[in-house]
Motif scaffolding. Structure first.
Motif, short mmCIF file in Angstrom:
data_model
loop_
_atom_site.label_atom_id
_atom_site.label_comp_id
_atom_site.label_asym_id
_atom_site.label_seq_id
_atom_site.Cartn_x
_atom_site.Cartn_y
_atom_site.Cartn_z
N VAL A 54 -9.23 -18.77 -50.64
CA VAL A 54 -9.51 -18.42 -49.25
C VAL A 54 -8.67 -17.22 -48.83
CG1 VAL A 54 -9.44 -19.22 -46.87
CG2 VAL A 54 -10.21 -20.75 -48.68
N PHE A 67 -17.87 -16.09 -43.18
CA PHE A 67 -16.92 -16.89 -43.94
C PHE A 67 -16.84 -18.35 -43.53
CE2 PHE A 67 -15.35 -12.48 -44.17
CZ PHE A 67 -15.52 -12.31 -45.53
N LEU A 117 -16.84 -21.89 -46.12
CA LEU A 117 -15.88 -22.99 -46.13
C LEU A 117 -16.57 -24.34 -45.95
CD1 LEU A 117 -13.07 -21.40 -43.91
CD2 LEU A 117 -13.13 -21.56 -46.41
N PHE A 171 -15.15 -27.12 -49.57
CA PHE A 171 -13.73 -26.94 -49.26
C PHE A 171 -13.26 -27.94 -48.20
CE2 PHE A 171 -10.01 -24.74 -47.52
CZ PHE A 171 -9.37 -24.36 -48.69
N LEU A 212 -17.97 -18.62 -52.84
CA LEU A 212 -16.85 -19.56 -52.82
C LEU A 212 -17.22 -20.87 -53.52
CD1 LEU A 212 -13.96 -20.07 -51.83
CD2 LEU A 212 -14.92 -20.96 -49.71
#
Length: 226
Positions: free
Chosen positions: A4, A111, A115, A120, A140
């Protein structure tokens, strides 16, 4: 958190770079100082070199401070690709807007979903099934799976710890046997954002998001008089 941090520290400066550089780029392109391809390749090379040094420093500190068990080379490669992918995505968005303030406002849209969907904060199994496909859109997701398998895939020291580590890996949908698929998905996300960055630049030149032909002529005339 290493991923991150890498994602944000690369994207925040990059998303604002082209909106500020846009007038200079259009002026110099209109006077034939360089082509879109040369500008694109030079910017990609510079960003890649800077990111390589930043990520190396970050990974060196994190690796020994946290005492990570993953292979250092694989860890560095995963974080570096995450950094470059975020940078390419940020520049792509920066090319699509003219106002730097507007570019900064888009950052949460880029973003926060990563997440949420990557596993995450939220386990993918808790996401509605009709929304789970979105996790494969974000880089990610792949980088997190790679990191977890590299760090916890070889065991965690005891039977209870191994069970907990395996549960953690499975909770994000990662599989050690399918690790190479994550590398392919990771690389494809990076290539996709890079190509869209180039298309955005080409669109600006063609006038779809940038200057009209009359404005280009005016810039060229002004440059000649200067």
């Amino acid at each position: 958190m290493v991923l991150v941090m890498s994602m944000l520290e690369s994207a925040l400066p990059a998303i604002l770079s082209f909106p500020f550089e846009r007038p200079v780029f259009l002026r110099e392109y209109s006077t034939n100082h360089y082509s879109v391809v040369s500008y694109f390749l030079s910017k990609l090379t510079v960003e890649g070199a800077i990111s390589a040094l930043q990520v190396l420093l970050q990974v060196l500190i994190s690796y020994f401070l946290i005492d990570l068990k993953a292979n250092f080379g694989m860890l560095y490669l995963a974080v570096y690709l995450m950094s470059m992918t975020s940078c390419a995505m940020a520049v792509m968005v920066g090319c699509a807007v003219e106002d730097p303030k507007r570019a900064f406002e888009v950052i949460p849209v880029l973003f926060v979903p990563q997440l949420l969907f990557a596993g995450f904060f939220v386990v993918p199994d808790l996401i509605p099934i009709w929304l789970r496909w979105a996790q494969y859109v974000f880089s990610l997701t792949f980088s997190l799976r790679i990191m977890l398998v590299e760090e916890f895939g070889d065991g965690c020291g005891s039977e209870e710890a191994d069970t907990a580590c395996n549960a953690l890996i499975s909770s994000v949908g990662a599989e050690e046997d399918e690790l190479w698929w994550n590398w392919i998905g990771f690389g494809s996300r990076h290539a996709n954002y890079v190509m869209h960055h180039k298309k955005e630049l080409a669109g600006i030149i063609e006038g779809t998001t940038g200057l009209s032909q009359a404005a280009k002529c005016a810039l060229k005339s002004q440059a000649v008089h200067d």
